[in-house]
Design a protein around this motif. Sequence first.
Motif, PDB file in Angstrom:
ATOM      1  N   LEU A   1       0.850  -1.190   0.000  1.00  0.00           N
ATOM      2  CA  LEU A   1       0.000   0.000   0.000  1.00  0.00           C
ATOM      3  C   LEU A   1       0.881   1.234   0.000  1.00  0.00           C
ATOM      4  O   LEU A   1       1.753   1.383   0.862  1.00  0.00           O
ATOM      5  CB  LEU A   1      -0.890   0.015   1.246  1.00  0.00           C
ATOM      6  CG  LEU A   1      -1.940  -1.098   1.361  1.00  0.00           C
ATOM      7  CD1 LEU A   1      -2.513  -1.132   2.767  1.00  0.00           C
ATOM      8  CD2 LEU A   1      -3.049  -0.902   0.342  1.00  0.00           C
ATOM      9  N   VAL A   2       0.694   2.113  -0.967  1.00  0.00           N
ATOM     10  CA  VAL A   2       1.444   3.365  -1.012  1.00  0.00           C
ATOM     11  C   VAL A   2       0.442   4.506  -1.148  1.00  0.00           C
ATOM     12  O   VAL A   2      -0.703   4.298  -1.537  1.00  0.00           O
ATOM     13  CB  VAL A   2       2.450   3.404  -2.192  1.00  0.00           C
ATOM     14  CG1 VAL A   2       3.487   2.316  -2.061  1.00  0.00           C
ATOM     15  CG2 VAL A   2       1.726   3.288  -3.542  1.00  0.00           C
ATOM     16  N   GLY A   3       0.894   5.712  -0.833  1.00  0.00           N
ATOM     17  CA  GLY A   3       0.007   6.854  -0.978  1.00  0.00           C
ATOM     18  C   GLY A   3       0.443   8.011  -0.111  1.00  0.00           C
ATOM     19  O   GLY A   3       1.376   7.903   0.692  1.00  0.00           O
ATOM     20  N   TYR A   4      -0.254   9.116  -0.282  1.00  0.00           N
ATOM     21  CA  TYR A   4       0.008  10.310   0.517  1.00  0.00           C
ATOM     22  C   TYR A   4      -0.348  10.010   1.967  1.00  0.00           C
ATOM     23  O   TYR A   4      -1.116   9.091   2.259  1.00  0.00           O
ATOM     24  CB  TYR A   4      -0.843  11.466  -0.015  1.00  0.00           C
ATOM     25  CG  TYR A   4      -0.245  12.835   0.184  1.00  0.00           C
ATOM     26  CD1 TYR A   4       0.835  13.256  -0.576  1.00  0.00           C
ATOM     27  CD2 TYR A   4      -0.763  13.715   1.126  1.00  0.00           C
ATOM     28  CE1 TYR A   4       1.388  14.523  -0.404  1.00  0.00           C
ATOM     29  CE2 TYR A   4      -0.228  14.982   1.308  1.00  0.00           C
ATOM     30  CZ  TYR A   4       0.854  15.377   0.541  1.00  0.00           C
ATOM     31  OH  TYR A   4       1.403  16.625   0.722  1.00  0.00           O
ATOM     32  N   THR A   5       0.208  10.770   2.892  1.00  0.00           N
ATOM     33  CA  THR A   5      -0.117  10.550   4.291  1.00  0.00           C
ATOM     34  C   THR A   5      -1.586  10.880   4.577  1.00  0.00           C
ATOM     35  O   THR A   5      -2.152  11.801   3.977  1.00  0.00           O
ATOM     36  CB  THR A   5       0.802  11.392   5.206  1.00  0.00           C
ATOM     37  OG1 THR A   5       0.502  11.088   6.576  1.00  0.00           O
ATOM     38  CG2 THR A   5       0.645  12.879   4.963  1.00  0.00           C
ATOM     39  N   ASN A   6      -2.190  10.107   5.463  1.00  0.00           N
ATOM     40  CA  ASN A   6      -3.568  10.323   5.916  1.00  0.00           C
ATOM     41  C   ASN A   6      -4.625  10.095   4.825  1.00  0.00           C
ATOM     42  O   ASN A   6      -5.659  10.751   4.822  1.00  0.00           O
ATOM     43  CB  ASN A   6      -3.738  11.738   6.500  1.00  0.00           C
ATOM     44  CG  ASN A   6      -4.914  11.819   7.463  1.00  0.00           C
ATOM     45  OD1 ASN A   6      -5.099  10.942   8.294  1.00  0.00           O
ATOM     46  ND2 ASN A   6      -5.714  12.860   7.338  1.00  0.00           N
ATOM     47  N   VAL A   7      -4.352   9.160   3.911  1.00  0.00           N
ATOM     48  CA  VAL A   7      -5.353   8.844   2.879  1.00  0.00           C
ATOM     49  C   VAL A   7      -6.163   7.605   3.249  1.00  0.00           C
ATOM     50  O   VAL A   7      -7.096   7.239   2.534  1.00  0.00           O
ATOM     51  CB  VAL A   7      -4.708   8.633   1.485  1.00  0.00           C
ATOM     52  CG1 VAL A   7      -4.057   9.903   0.994  1.00  0.00           C
ATOM     53  CG2 VAL A   7      -3.719   7.472   1.507  1.00  0.00           C
ATOM     54  N   GLY A   8      -5.804   6.948   4.359  1.00  0.00           N
ATOM     55  CA  GLY A   8      -6.570   5.785   4.803  1.00  0.00           C
ATOM     56  C   GLY A   8      -5.921   4.447   4.510  1.00  0.00           C
ATOM     57  O   GLY A   8      -6.622   3.435   4.454  1.00  0.00           O
TER      58      GLY A   8
END
Length: 410
Positions: free
Chosen positions: A204-211
């Motif tokens: 899982l990757v993504g911007y911080t605080n995206v769930g």
Amino acid sequence: MLEKKQHNYEKAVLVGVVTQNQDEDKLQEYMDELEFLAFTAGATVDRRFTQKLTQPDSKTFVGSGKAQEIKEYVKEKGIGTIIFDDELSPSQLKNLEREIEVKILDRTNLILDIFAQRAQTSYARTQVELAQYQYLLPRLSKMWSHLDKQKGGIGMRGPGETEIETDRRIIRDRISLLKEKLKVIDKQMATQRNNRGKVVRAALVGYTNVGKSTLMNAISKSDVFAENKLFATLDTTVRKVVIGNLPFLLTDTVGFIRKLPTQLVESFKSTLDEVREADLLIHVVDISHESFEDHIESVNNILMEINAHQKPMIMVFNKIDDFSYEKKDEDDLTPGSSKNVSLDEWKKTWMAKSKHPAVFISALTKENFPEMKRLIYDEVMKIHISRFPYNDFLFEYFDNDEDEASETED
């Protein structure tokens, strides 16, 4: 508006500049994010100061007049912390502390402080400590700025310089020690990854605080820590997940952010190895955030930096339960913006423009989960078949809420 019920929070003011490379809208967006960072670190924001400059002032970041205005305000209101949106040079930091005489932080220092609060394991704490020392080393002289007021003086200049050089040597030695410690842990983690065999690995990757952590919990039926604050998760978590009867490993990783300090990218390179060595990336996006497209670009840039941008990817647009938009009147001739685009329009846009499969879900309410799980299953199966071409008949997809999930490691 951020909750401000915590009475022990520090009071702070924020400072940012509008430049040729950063217009007013972009600055306000960054300042909103900076306020959330401050809230996460334990501060409430009393006021924001902004200024238009061709480029930041080399001495005090903002102009002398603005610096004086900030000084008078914090003195009047009894505020002890000023947070700048960009990284300050050692000389800017020293000049500001001498001029305003309160605690001065920049965005990098603030993020490092949050990481220090959030680090739970010995590995994460070592990574954060290394980043903090690398940030501190060129700024060490500010700790001895009281010697400047002595104008030389007997017994002051020499010992002061010696003290600074001694501290620099101690910090350099500590940095070397931490790097060696990380090398040992890195080898252990590499061995752990190798011991996982040929099981397909998804990250899982993504911007911080995206769930991401909320989604991790929902898919793997585990209890990874999740909170509505930035960088809630620093430590890599790996879970064995079974969708249908197809097993794979799912990794939750640290969130990315714009203007991510280079010290953290270097210190957390081993954590990012989980992304580099994954077979499939599940890019989680907060569709309810008005700047989600910028967030996607920031994540893609970091993936490119660590040479993980060409991996198979699924785009998971999360928080559709929190999505809202402003519908334009038919007779409104003003140009539209992202705020005027409905969820159905975003779906059509991203389904058409993205080269990766996309799905729109809510990790909180599990809306569209069957569609997402089927998509993950299909992508994992493609990788599995390429790895084990003769036993793909063993697996058959079925949609069942009782899909297995078990913990493998933290």
